[in-house]
Design a protein around this motif. Sequence first.
Motif, PDB file in Angstrom:
ATOM      1  N   GLN A  30      77.509 -51.648  65.379  1.00  0.00           N
ATOM      2  CA  GLN A  30      77.728 -51.335  63.973  1.00  0.00           C
ATOM      3  C   GLN A  30      78.063 -52.585  63.151  1.00  0.00           C
ATOM      4  OE1 GLN A  30      77.271 -48.157  62.640  1.00  0.00           O
ATOM      5  NE2 GLN A  30      76.399 -47.846  64.664  1.00  0.00           N
ATOM      6  N   LEU A  31      78.121 -52.421  61.856  1.00  0.00           N
ATOM      7  CA  LEU A  31      78.308 -53.523  60.915  1.00  0.00           C
ATOM      8  C   LEU A  31      79.546 -54.383  61.177  1.00  0.00           C
ATOM      9  CD1 LEU A  31      77.031 -54.887  58.502  1.00  0.00           C
ATOM     10  CD2 LEU A  31      78.304 -53.333  57.023  1.00  0.00           C
ATOM     11  N   PRO A  32      80.683 -53.845  61.605  1.00  0.00           N
ATOM     12  CA  PRO A  32      81.843 -54.714  61.849  1.00  0.00           C
ATOM     13  C   PRO A  32      81.585 -55.822  62.885  1.00  0.00           C
ATOM     14  CG  PRO A  32      82.574 -52.451  61.694  1.00  0.00           C
ATOM     15  CD  PRO A  32      81.069 -52.411  61.707  1.00  0.00           C
ATOM     16  N   VAL A  33      80.624 -55.616  63.770  1.00  0.00           N
ATOM     17  CA  VAL A  33      80.294 -56.636  64.768  1.00  0.00           C
ATOM     18  C   VAL A  33      79.686 -57.869  64.089  1.00  0.00           C
ATOM     19  CG1 VAL A  33      78.902 -57.112  66.826  1.00  0.00           C
ATOM     20  CG2 VAL A  33      79.984 -54.886  66.546  1.00  0.00           C
ATOM     21  N   ALA A  34      79.129 -57.693  62.899  1.00  0.00           N
ATOM     22  CA  ALA A  34      78.511 -58.813  62.186  1.00  0.00           C
ATOM     23  C   ALA A  34      79.508 -59.954  61.975  1.00  0.00           C
ATOM     24  CB  ALA A  34      77.949 -58.345  60.843  1.00  0.00           C
ATOM     25  N   ARG A  35      80.761 -59.636  61.799  1.00  0.00           N
ATOM     26  CA  ARG A  35      81.767 -60.687  61.613  1.00  0.00           C
ATOM     27  C   ARG A  35      81.821 -61.606  62.834  1.00  0.00           C
ATOM     28  NH1 ARG A  35      87.097 -60.853  58.339  1.00  0.00           N
ATOM     29  NH2 ARG A  35      85.470 -60.209  56.943  1.00  0.00           N
ATOM     30  N   ALA A  36      81.785 -61.035  64.022  1.00  0.00           N
ATOM     31  CA  ALA A  36      81.786 -61.843  65.242  1.00  0.00           C
ATOM     32  C   ALA A  36      80.521 -62.688  65.328  1.00  0.00           C
ATOM     33  CB  ALA A  36      81.917 -60.950  66.468  1.00  0.00           C
ATOM     34  N   LEU A  37      79.392 -62.125  64.932  1.00  0.00           N
ATOM     35  CA  LEU A  37      78.139 -62.883  64.955  1.00  0.00           C
ATOM     36  C   LEU A  37      78.198 -64.056  63.979  1.00  0.00           C
ATOM     37  CD1 LEU A  37      75.560 -59.949  65.110  1.00  0.00           C
ATOM     38  CD2 LEU A  37      76.463 -61.330  67.002  1.00  0.00           C
ATOM     39  N   GLU A  38      78.792 -63.835  62.813  1.00  0.00           N
ATOM     40  CA  GLU A  38      78.946 -64.926  61.847  1.00  0.00           C
ATOM     41  C   GLU A  38      79.833 -66.031  62.426  1.00  0.00           C
ATOM     42  OE1 GLU A  38      80.497 -62.848  58.490  1.00  0.00           O
ATOM     43  OE2 GLU A  38      78.532 -62.098  57.876  1.00  0.00           O
ATOM     44  N   ASN A  39      80.875 -65.646  63.139  1.00  0.00           N
ATOM     45  CA  ASN A  39      81.761 -66.643  63.743  1.00  0.00           C
ATOM     46  C   ASN A  39      81.036 -67.455  64.811  1.00  0.00           C
ATOM     47  OD1 ASN A  39      83.988 -66.106  62.135  1.00  0.00           O
ATOM     48  ND2 ASN A  39      84.720 -64.492  63.491  1.00  0.00           N
ATOM     49  N   ALA A  40      80.120 -66.837  65.538  1.00  0.00           N
ATOM     50  CA  ALA A  40      79.328 -67.589  66.515  1.00  0.00           C
ATOM     51  C   ALA A  40      78.504 -68.662  65.804  1.00  0.00           C
ATOM     52  CB  ALA A  40      78.425 -66.648  67.302  1.00  0.00           C
ATOM     53  N   GLY A  41      77.996 -68.336  64.632  1.00  0.00           N
ATOM     54  CA  GLY A  41      77.268 -69.324  63.836  1.00  0.00           C
ATOM     55  C   GLY A  41      78.164 -70.475  63.418  1.00  0.00           C
TER      56      GLY A  41
END
Length: 65
Positions: A30-41
Amino acid sequence: MFIAGDDAQAKAGVAAFTESLGQRPMDTGQLPVARALENAGLVELGLVAYSARHTNFLLGVSTFS
């Protein structure tokens, strides 16, 4: 390529586009996981700027079936 979102139809479209580029889409939830993906960037950018000093590396995930 990691995909996160709340709209299944939108994620399917992004997955199809990703495949057309020769990449493998991975639905991460879900969308809240996007925050973790942004942090990986941000980690990748930090490695380029302060540690690796080049872009010849890849952060990835290995999947085993």
